[in-house]
Design an enzyme around this catalytic site. Structure first.
Site, PDB file in Angstrom:
ATOM      1  N   GLU A 171       0.829  -1.208   0.000  1.00 50.86           N
ATOM      2  CA  GLU A 171       0.000   0.000   0.000  1.00 50.86           C
ATOM      3  C   GLU A 171       0.865   1.260   0.000  1.00 50.86           C
ATOM      4  O   GLU A 171       0.537   2.252  -0.660  1.00 50.86           O
ATOM      5  CB  GLU A 171      -0.965   0.000   1.189  1.00 50.86           C
ATOM      6  CG  GLU A 171      -2.042  -1.079   1.110  1.00 50.86           C
ATOM      7  CD  GLU A 171      -1.533  -2.480   1.430  1.00 50.86           C
ATOM      8  OE1 GLU A 171      -0.407  -2.611   1.970  1.00 50.86           O
ATOM      9  OE2 GLU A 171      -2.251  -3.462   1.128  1.00 50.86           O
TER      10      GLU A 171
ATOM     11  N   HIS B 213     -10.885  -6.231   8.509  1.00 58.02           N
ATOM     12  CA  HIS B 213     -11.666  -6.018   7.279  1.00 58.02           C
ATOM     13  C   HIS B 213     -12.946  -5.248   7.560  1.00 58.02           C
ATOM     14  O   HIS B 213     -13.928  -5.379   6.848  1.00 58.02           O
ATOM     15  CB  HIS B 213     -12.026  -7.360   6.614  1.00 58.02           C
ATOM     16  CG  HIS B 213     -10.847  -8.216   6.303  1.00 58.02           C
ATOM     17  ND1 HIS B 213     -10.226  -8.990   7.244  1.00 58.02           N
ATOM     18  CD2 HIS B 213     -10.166  -8.403   5.143  1.00 58.02           C
ATOM     19  CE1 HIS B 213      -9.212  -9.636   6.687  1.00 58.02           C
ATOM     20  NE2 HIS B 213      -9.154  -9.289   5.420  1.00 58.02           N
TER      21      HIS B 213
END
Lengths: 338, 413
Positions: free
Chosen positions: A60, A129
């Site tokens: 990322e 998540h």
């Protein structure tokens, strides 16, 4: 008019922008050949090629850094972070670099990067998540922060974000990708085709990055919400049986304080709802703003309904989630206080 | 029962104050001894260059071997001039900081060849992503010293409008990216820039520099990964000046392997070069640039050099390294070595050197005089504090305009 769910609306926004502007590139983990784990980029690589819809390594920090470099070189990258929970390795690149590049160079350099990421819980994703980290980013000067609550806004806001010359963090509440979830997980899922905001024009349009929307007008209490919680708040209002005004903030930075404060000055009561944890959450900023602007109109202390100050649990998701019952209880509290 | 033999290894301490300098760890190669591969050579043939050291100038000041870039004496004189200007400018700015006229400064002394030869080997439209010790890039590309001084002064002509500490320059039209105070962030950004250049079909490359200490950051790994995956036209430079403030290059991971050797693990050629040898730096940069332009992808270059001065004006190296360490540095001084080479070529003399230094010193004084007219902390015009609200966003949001008005009222505006 075509009907779209929120995934298709995001896809359509990317499609429209890739088609209109050769400087737009889409990049991220699994976004290319596969079309994204949530299918938001499905078919785009086939249509625009591997050079415009780019599969990236799982990094990322590298994705955002590369997007910044591309932005400096005149592209408009739209980077996907697969889950908002994965954004932290990119934190330095977003906070110290992307957000401040224009400022530290007095406008000589900037990078028009949009960073998309699915957020929020309700999908049995556990603590990695399910997070809603918007408040971490609203605290950073120099980035705009957006979270739509429906397909129509998602497309219009995403087009605006990509066209914007400032960096934008674009949160997509994944629980409402497929339908307007009202917080009752026992009920069968409802598709977006049942909702007026599931009607999404096929072509180019924008929703401005500075305007909240009043989704229900009312006289007795103002509910400030965004993302999934707009729909949960609507269910809570039905449950509480009050004449509430619900405001969907849509853009958290810049914040449409005029719309929200004129509503609270009218109703005299305010309930703030978000899925993220409470302490130092974005609701604290909303509460402080309402207090500063509307104090003499307030009939009751402002209430916040949020996720608990714990990591997002796996087993006790619905005990954690600020559902309609908790919001209705907060509405009752402010109604009974005066 | 088997003996438990695992122990936490702490890399051996470098020579500390009071101890004799010790550079026995430094492996070098004789000048002219390292082969120069074709730019299209397979990685495996280039790989030995990660542990050797490309050197062109021998101890006598002669340029030898396959890496000799055969530069004209005139070009070498230009390079020398840029390096001397960089050093004299650094020295002057340090004194100015000591007099309290700027808040902070950071010299590049001893490392001038890395930046100056690097910039001269590239084209003016190649994009540079420097660290904070690359002022030679600005000098070599011709940025006015007045502009650099005004940045250090945060005055009315400051390119950053008072938003950055001294030396964190940028130069849009000169194709030099903004310097971040956070280390290594520019490395993967340079790769992204280069990816965009390739994507757009431009004949431009990016080059970035970080210290060996900062290679420990994840950004270094991201840069090498992305550069390799997309074969980006980028030159990734590690400036190994032996010291990351007080810790030696061993603490950054240099004990058991060179920094150049990181490259081949990613599929990127890694070349270790004598960073105090102007000709070697130039030649290796030129090789990497040609590779990038011909579509052969990135190169990792380790420039072995020595941080001759303190980390910054906030640092005192006498607390952690021997005072005489700089004199013991085996690779000498980049300016003295190029001077020697020019003398060997019959294109330089002590007298010319003396005149050059005097000329540049006078120029620096003149520039400072002009820079001061745009404001110093004690006199002259000063920046409008209202500008501090500008450029957060392209358009100032209403909430920020309100804060600006609040400060304006407070200041009686």
């Amino acid at each position: 008019m075509p009907q779209m769910n929120l995934v298709q609306a995001v896809n359509s926004a990317l499609d429209v922008m890739l088609g209109r502007d050769p400087s737009v590139v889409v990049m991220g983990e699994d976004v290319g050949y596969f079309g994204g784990v949530f299918r938001c980029t499905e078919g785009l690589q086939r249509k625009y090629g591997e050079h415009r819809v780019i599969d990236t390594p799982i990094a990322e920090g590298g994705i955002v850094a590369a997007a910044i470099g591309m932005g400096v070189n005149g592209l408009r990258p739209v980077a996907e972070i697969q889950f908002a929970d994965y954004v932290y390795p990119a934190f330095d690149q977003i906070v110290s670099e992307l957000a401040r590049l224009r400022y530290r160079t007095a406008g000589e350099f900037s990078a028009a990067v949009t960073v998309r990421m699915p957020c929020g819980g309700g999908i049995r994703g556990g603590q990695t998540h399910s997070q809603s980290p918007e408040g971490i980013f609203t605290h950073v000067c120099g980035i705009k922060v957006v979270m739509p609550s429906n397909p129509y806004d998602a497309k219009g806001l995403l087009v605006s974000s990509i066209e914007d010359d400032d960096p934008v963090i674009f949160f997509e509440p994944k629980r409402i990708y497929n339908g307007p979830f009202d917080g009752d997980w026992h009920k069968p899922a409802v598709p977006w085709s049942t909702h007026s905001k599931g009607d999404v024009p096929a072509g180019h349009y924008t929703v401005p990055l500075c305007r909240a929307e009043i989704v229900r007008t009312g006289a007795d209490v103002t509910i400030l919400a965004y993302g999934t919680m707009v729909h949960v708040a609507e269910a809570a209002v039905r449950l509480a049986g009050v004449d509430a005004e619900i405001i969907d903030l849509r853009t958290l930075v810049p914040l449409d304080t005029d719309t929200m404060c004129s509503s609270v000055c009218k109703t005299g009561r305010c309930v703030i709802v978000h899925e993220a944890t409470r302490f130092s959450g974005f609701g604290a900023e909303l509460s402080a703003t309402v207090q500063e602007e509307c104090f003499w109109h307030l009939l009751a202390p402002i209430q916040r309904v949020t996720g608990w100050d714990t990591p997002y649990p796996h087993a006790f998701e619905w005990e954690y989630f600020p559902g309609p019952a908790r919001i209705a209880a907060a509405i009752k509290t402010v109604m009974e206080a005066s | 029962m088997a003996a438990h033999e695992s122990r936490l290894h702490i890399p051996p301490s470098p020579a500390r104050p009071g101890e004799p300098p010790d550079f026995s760890y430094l492996k070098t190669s004789p000048a002219g001894s390292v082969p120069r591969p074709e730019i299209t050579a397979p990685l495996v043939t280039i790989e030995p260059l990660a542990s050797e050291m490309v050197r062109v100038l021998d101890d006598a000041g002669t340029a030898i071997g396959p890496w000799n870039p055969h530069l004209d004496p005139e070009d070498l004189q230009v390079g020398l001039r840029h390096m001397v200007l960089t050093r004299r400018f650094d020295d002057r700015m340090l004194r100015i900081q000591r007099q309290g006229r700027i808040t902070f400064y950071l010299k590049s002394s001893g490392e001038e060849a890395v930046s100056v030869a690097g910039a001269m080997a590239l084209r003016p439209d190649d994009m540079l992503f420097p660290s904070y010790r690359n002022q030679g890039l600005y000098i070599a590309r011709g940025r006015s010293l007045v502009d650099l001084m005004c940045q250090c002064l945060s005055n009315t002509r400051d390119m950053c409008k008072g938003r950055q500490m001294p030396v964190l320059y940028h130069w849009g039209s000169g194709n030099i990216f903004s310097i971040s105070g956070n280390l290594a962030t520019q490395f993967p950004q340079a790769v992204g820039w280069a990816m965009a250049a390739a994507l757009k079909g431009e004949d431009r490359l990016a080059s970035s520099w970080i210290g060996e200490g900062a290679t420990a950051e994840a950004d270094f790994h991201h840069a090498l990964t992305f550069a390799a995956v997309y074969q980006a036209p980028v030159i990734l430079n590690v400036v190994n000046n032996q010291w990351a403030i007080s810790t030696s290059q061993k603490i950054a991971g240099g004990e058991l392997s060179t920094f150049a050797a990181r490259g081949p693990g990613y599929g990127i050629p890694g070349i270790r070069v004598d960073g105090n040898d102007f000709l070697a730096v130039y030649a290796v940069m030129q090789w990497a640039a040609e590779r990038a332009r011909r579509g052969n992808g990135p190169t990792l270059i380790e420039h072995v050099t020595y941080r001759a001065s303190a980390h910054s004006t906030s640092d005192d190296p006498s607390r952690y390294r021997p005072q005489e360490e700089g004199r013991a540095w085996p690779l000498g001084d980049p300016i003295a070595r190029l001077e020697r080479h020019l003398e060997v070529l019959g294109a330089w003399s002590a007298d010319r050197q003396d005149r050059l230094e005097k000329e540049l010193d006078a120029h620096i004084v003149e520039c400072w005089r002009e820079a001061a007219t745009y404001g110093t902390p004690s006199e002259g015009p000063s920046l409008d504090p209202m500008t501090l609200f500008e450029d957060v966003f392209k358009e100032m949001p209403k909430s920020l305009a309100r804060q600006r008005d609040e400060l304006k009222a407070l200041l009686g505006g």
